[in-house]
Design an enzyme around this catalytic site. Structure first.
Site, PDB file in Angstrom:
ATOM      1  N   ASN A 112       0.800  -1.138  -0.105  1.00  0.00           N
ATOM      2  CA  ASN A 112      -0.072  -0.011   0.002  1.00  0.00           C
ATOM      3  C   ASN A 112       0.940   1.224   0.090  1.00  0.00           C
ATOM      4  O   ASN A 112       2.243   1.216   0.421  1.00  0.00           O
ATOM      5  CB  ASN A 112      -0.778  -0.021   1.106  1.00  0.00           C
ATOM      6  CG  ASN A 112      -1.929   1.089   1.131  1.00  0.00           C
ATOM      7  OD1 ASN A 112      -2.324   1.513   0.154  1.00  0.00           O
ATOM      8  ND2 ASN A 112      -1.940   1.935   2.224  1.00  0.00           N
ATOM      9  N   HIS A 114       0.607   5.315   1.482  1.00  0.00           N
ATOM     10  CA  HIS A 114      -0.154   6.061   2.076  1.00  0.00           C
ATOM     11  C   HIS A 114       0.561   7.326   2.292  1.00  0.00           C
ATOM     12  O   HIS A 114       1.747   7.722   2.365  1.00  0.00           O
ATOM     13  CB  HIS A 114      -0.110   5.533   3.643  1.00  0.00           C
ATOM     14  CG  HIS A 114      -0.897   6.377   4.617  1.00  0.00           C
ATOM     15  ND1 HIS A 114      -2.360   6.390   4.548  1.00  0.00           N
ATOM     16  CD2 HIS A 114      -0.568   7.232   5.606  1.00  0.00           C
ATOM     17  CE1 HIS A 114      -2.717   7.113   5.532  1.00  0.00           C
ATOM     18  NE2 HIS A 114      -1.628   7.789   6.240  1.00  0.00           N
TER      19      HIS A 114
HETATM   20  C1  GRF Z   1      -2.487   8.444  -3.396  1.00  0.00           C
HETATM   21  O1  GRF Z   1      -2.302   9.586  -2.927  1.00  0.00           O
HETATM   22  C2  GRF Z   1      -2.405   7.572  -2.367  1.00  0.00           C
HETATM   23  O2  GRF Z   1      -1.339   7.765  -1.364  1.00  0.00           O
HETATM   24  C3  GRF Z   1      -3.521   7.217  -1.573  1.00  0.00           C
HETATM   25  O3  GRF Z   1      -4.610   7.478  -2.609  1.00  0.00           O
HETATM   26  C4  GRF Z   1      -4.022   8.330  -3.617  1.00  0.00           C
HETATM   27  C5  GRF Z   1      -4.382   7.550  -4.646  1.00  0.00           C
HETATM   28  O4  GRF Z   1      -4.241   8.346  -5.969  1.00  0.00           O
HETATM   29  N1  GRF Z   1      -3.557   5.621  -1.062  1.00  0.00           N
HETATM   30  P1  GRF Z   1      -4.263   8.137  -7.339  1.00  0.00           P
HETATM   31  O5  GRF Z   1      -5.869   7.394  -7.957  1.00  0.00           O
HETATM   32  O6  GRF Z   1      -3.169   7.023  -7.754  1.00  0.00           O
HETATM   33  O7  GRF Z   1      -4.184   9.268  -8.315  1.00  0.00           O
END
Ligand code: GRF
Length: 218
Positions: A112, A114
């Site tokens: 993941n 975050h």
């Molecule tokens: C990212 O900023 C990530 O940290 C979080 O969700 C966001 C997803 O963005 N878990 P994207 O859909 O990849 O543009």
């Protein structure tokens, strides 16, 4: 002798999919040896599904609303993933808290990202909370997923300074720029066999990571 096939990944999304795009680009430019076997969304209107289609990657949609509870949704999601037998399950903006059963089913294979310098600021709305707390630094962390939400062992972390006139929107944009660099790199470490999950910890090149590796911007 022919090269062995690359590791395969399932990428789970719910929205825009800019991190998914970073993976697609890294694979296409050859900086990441990974086969993106499938993209799975829990929302049919996620733009990331269009990104997958444009790149010729298989995709599926498993909607939370089609299942009576989290456990049956997670079972169905896991069954879709198993059709592709991925080496790696990459959560990229997947807005769903996975059950312990799902995490155990794919133990040691789920990554993941975050948007905070974990262990600081687990949970939602990290950018505004960072501003409100007067933090000087912010960033993003790639970690293995365990049953503790945003609590799995860290792998790679990139940080940026918080500027005096920052808003949550501006911070988010700068954090995402970092994410698009660190997430494919973490996956590359896993795909090459250098990064492993064992005993609830991250291991890099055979040594336990006591904290995430800091990304130096290069
Ligand atoms: C990212 O900023 C990530 O940290 C979080 O969700 C966001 C997803 O963005 N878990 P994207 O859909 O990849 O543009």
């Amino acid at each position: 002798m022919a090269n062995p096939p690359p590791a395969s990944a399932a990428i789970l999304i719910s929205g825009n999919g800019t991190n998914l795009q970073a993976f697609i680009d890294a694979v296409q430019t050859g900086s990441l040896q990974l086969e993106i076997a499938v993209v799975v969304s829990n929302r049919p209107d996620a733009y990331g599904l269009t990104r997958a289609g444009n790149a010729g990657i298989a995709s599926a949609c498993v909607r939370n609303g089609d299942y009576p509870d989290r456990d049956t949704f997670d079972k169905a999601l896991g069954d879709v993933l198993d059709e592709y037998a991925p080496d790696l399950v990459i959560l990229a903006g997947f807005m769903h808290i996975l059950s312990g059963e799902f995490v155990r089913r794919f133990e040691g294979k789920i990554l993941n990202i975050h948007p905070a310098l974990l262990p600081k600021f687990p949970g939602l709305n990290t950018h505004q909370r960072v501003i409100d707390a007067g933090e000087r630094w912010h960033g993003s962390t790639v970690h293995f997923v365990t049953e503790e939400l945003d609590g799995g062992p860290g792998i790679l972390q990139g940080r940026i300074p918080v500027l005096a006139d920052d808003t949550a929107v501006r911070l988010s944009a700068r954090v995402q720029t970092i994410e698009h660099k660190i997430y494919p790199r973490a996956a590359a470490l896993f795909a090459s066999g250098r990064l492993k999950f064992s005993d609830g910890e991250s291991w890099l090149d055979g040594a336990k990571l006591v904290e995430p590796v800091q990304f130096d911007g290069e």
